[in-house]
Design an enzyme around this catalytic site. Structure first.
Site, PDB file in Angstrom:
ATOM      1  N   CYS A 101       0.995  -1.181   0.168  1.00  0.00           N
ATOM      2  CA  CYS A 101       0.087  -0.324   0.042  1.00  0.00           C
ATOM      3  C   CYS A 101       0.907   1.107  -0.137  1.00  0.00           C
ATOM      4  O   CYS A 101       1.764   1.484   0.830  1.00  0.00           O
ATOM      5  CB  CYS A 101      -1.082  -0.079   1.103  1.00  0.00           C
ATOM      6  SG  CYS A 101      -1.785   1.659   1.202  1.00  0.00           S
ATOM      7  N   GLY A 204      -0.582  -4.117 -12.505  1.00  0.00           N
ATOM      8  CA  GLY A 204      -0.174  -2.934 -12.938  1.00  0.00           C
ATOM      9  C   GLY A 204      -0.325  -2.461 -14.302  1.00  0.00           C
ATOM     10  O   GLY A 204       0.175  -3.306 -15.209  1.00  0.00           O
TER      11      GLY A 204
END
Length: 356
Positions: A101, A204
């Site tokens: 995160c 991603g």
């Protein structure tokens, strides 16, 4: 390379219970990962996990049958392991540890991607969690390539593999890369995938079938995690796996209406409005026609007004012809970056709709 698993990402403040319900009605994701449950110095009781991840009341699945793994974020190996065991006893089909995160708020306590500076502690946390979990409950670890240097991924990977994790989800950027599209580094995953030691998942910039194919080609990894573009293209799983045509703006708005219908039974009106705007802010990444009515929706004062505009869109009463170049948003597919033009970030509201 044919696609393996396609997993719905844990987007904090975005992919909560109602949205997981909605998106898994349209897609056949192999599994979802919940928003993180943050732990510090307490082993939470069962009720906390069932409140935060309501699917645990349904054998750990959405109503369409998609498994939902429970994600936990923290810094203390013993506390992480103890809470993971509680999640498993509540029926979690899998557990994910969050060491990726990028939130500055999370980093203040040393959690999330800040843990990438401490590979040995990550390894200890994974080892203790794996030792405590039942053998039939898989453990995944979500990471980035490193805090600043992508070459750090080798050491981090070794610690996690040696500690006995079942899979690693790699967001192919460093923490310092943020969510910049031009900073994606898929190539760093390939040497790890070639070793064949553990199941890897690439994460991603997977936006569509073409980017999914390119990601798999570069990473040598056939498992993908998608997040931001799972909202921008509400049928993204089928687009990638089956070559389906991406939803048009009208079809995406129908998916939004479906999401709103779920929220109406669970959430207060102001939260519904915020989430509706948030959803549309992602849809316009792939459908610039949304800009023709997005600002009007952001200026509304009631969900009824929003519903009226959405109904006009799906009924064809609104002209969705784009005559000029429209603005677009940028960001990543597994975070809670920019939600603009009145769609302010919203807080988790599990306590509002997940009471026992």
């Amino acid at each position: 390379m044919s696609v393996g698993e396609i997993i719905l990402a844990p987007m904090e403040g975005v992919l909560d219970y109602p949205l997981r319900e909605a998106l898994t009605d349209y897609n056949r994701y192999d599994y979802c990962v919940s928003e993180f449950i943050r732990v510090t110095d307490v082993i939470f009781p069962n009720k906390v996990f069932r409140r935060e991840v309501p699917e645990l009341k349904n054998d750990g699945r959405t109503r369409s049958g998609t498994p939902v793994w429970v994600q936990i974020l923290g810094t203390d190996p013993d506390i992480l392991a103890g809470n993971a065991l509680v999640a498993a006893r509540c029926g979690a089909p899998g557990v994910d540890l969050n060491f990726g995160c990028p939130s500055k708020f999370v980093h203040r306590s040393g959690g999330g991607a800040a843990m990438l500076k401490k590979p040995a502690i990550i390894g200890e946390a994974v080892r203790k969690t794996r030792d405590l979990l039942p053998a039939d409950v898989p453990l995944s670890v979500k990471i980035r390539l490193g805090w600043e240097n992508p070459d750090d991924i080798g050491r981090i990977y070794e610690e996690i593999v040696n500690a006995g994790a079942d899979r690693i989800i790699i967001h192919a950027r460093t923490r310092m890369d943020g969510y910049r599209a031009d900073a994606i580094k898929w190539e760093y995953i390939a040497p790890l995938a070639d070793r064949g030691e553990i199941t890897l998942v690439a994460n991603g910039e997977v936006r569509d079938a073409a980017s999914a194919a390119r990601c798999m080609e570069v990473t040598h990894c056939d498992n993908l995690m998608v997040g931001r573009y799972a909202l921008a293209v509400p049928n993204l799983e089928g687009v990638i796996r089956n070559g389906d045509r991406p939803f048009t703006v009208t079809e995406s708005v129908r998916a939004l209406i479906h999401f709103v219908d779920i929220m109406k039974n669970l959430l207060p009106e102001q939260y519904q409005m915020a989430r509706t705007k948030q959803f549309l802010s992602y849809v316009r990444l792939s459908n610039p026609e949304v800009n023709l009515f997005f600002r009007e929706i952001c200026q509304t004062r009631s969900q009824a007004d929003i519903d009226r505009i959405l109904d006009e869109v799906v009924s064809g009463k609104r002209d969705l012809t784009v005559h000029d170049a429209q603005e677009s948003l940028t960001g990543d597919d597994s975070g809670t970056d920019a939600v603009t033009d009145g769609a302010q970030p919203v807080k988790k509201a599990h306590e509002r709709y997940c009471r026992n």
